[in-house]
Motif scaffolding. Structure first.
Motif: not given
Length: 173
Positions: A127-140
């Motif tokens: 839902l976040s309107k962020a331009k660039f999303k960074i994360g740790t390894l997730q299932l999706d």
């Protein structure tokens, strides 16, 4: 029990719909705003994100950190907003006004710092309107634009890798 299953199906359907409609915007502008979505039950060193923002030359006023906790009694200190499962309706709508204002903010970078597969965390990331999303390894893997595979306790490694990739992508100086 039936309501929980209904809620899960509804949220999963909404996540899939939002991800299929997502348009990735790529630009080479330097990041000025940073949002952090963290599961405080997994990682509670929120000062590490403040230091990270300072190292990336992001002003403290342009940093927003929200957290998730499965236990409402365990509210962490030093966090802008902490939310819980009760902050979502049966169909996955956000009921918390502060949380909704975080989602409406157009961050240059959003860091999704969690590993547990919790639907509400995934929904907020989507839902976040962020331009660039960074994360740790997730299932999706569709949720994030950049995935850094680490253990959450290895924040120094995350920070080093993040700095390396954001420099390459011209997101930081």
């Amino acid at each position: 029990m039936i309501l929980k299953v209904f809620k899960e199906k509804s949220i999963k359907k909404r996540i899939n719909k939002l991800l299929s409609e997502r348009i990735v915007k790529s630009d080479n502008t330097v990041a000025k705003t940073l949002g952090v979505l963290v599961n405080v039950d997994e990682f509670n060193d929120l000062a590490a994100f403040e230091k990270l923002a300072k190292d990336f030359k992001i002003q403290p006023i342009n940093l927003k950190i929200i957290g998730f906790s499965g236990d409402k009694k365990n509210e962490p200190h030093g966090i802008d907003t902490c939310y819980y499962l009760e902050d979502f309706s049966r169909n996955g709508q956000v009921k918390n006004i502060e949380l909704q204002s975080f989602l409406d903010e157009d961050f240059d970078i959003l860091i999704n710092y969690y590993a547990e597969d919790i639907l509400e965390l995934k929904l907020l990331s989507v839902l976040s309107k962020a331009k660039f999303k960074i994360g740790t390894l997730q299932l999706d893997e569709r949720i994030n634009d950049l995935i850094i595979k680490i253990e959450l306790k290895d924040f120094k490694v995350f920070k080093t890798e993040l700095f390396k990739y954001l420099t390459i992508l011209n997101k930081i100086n």
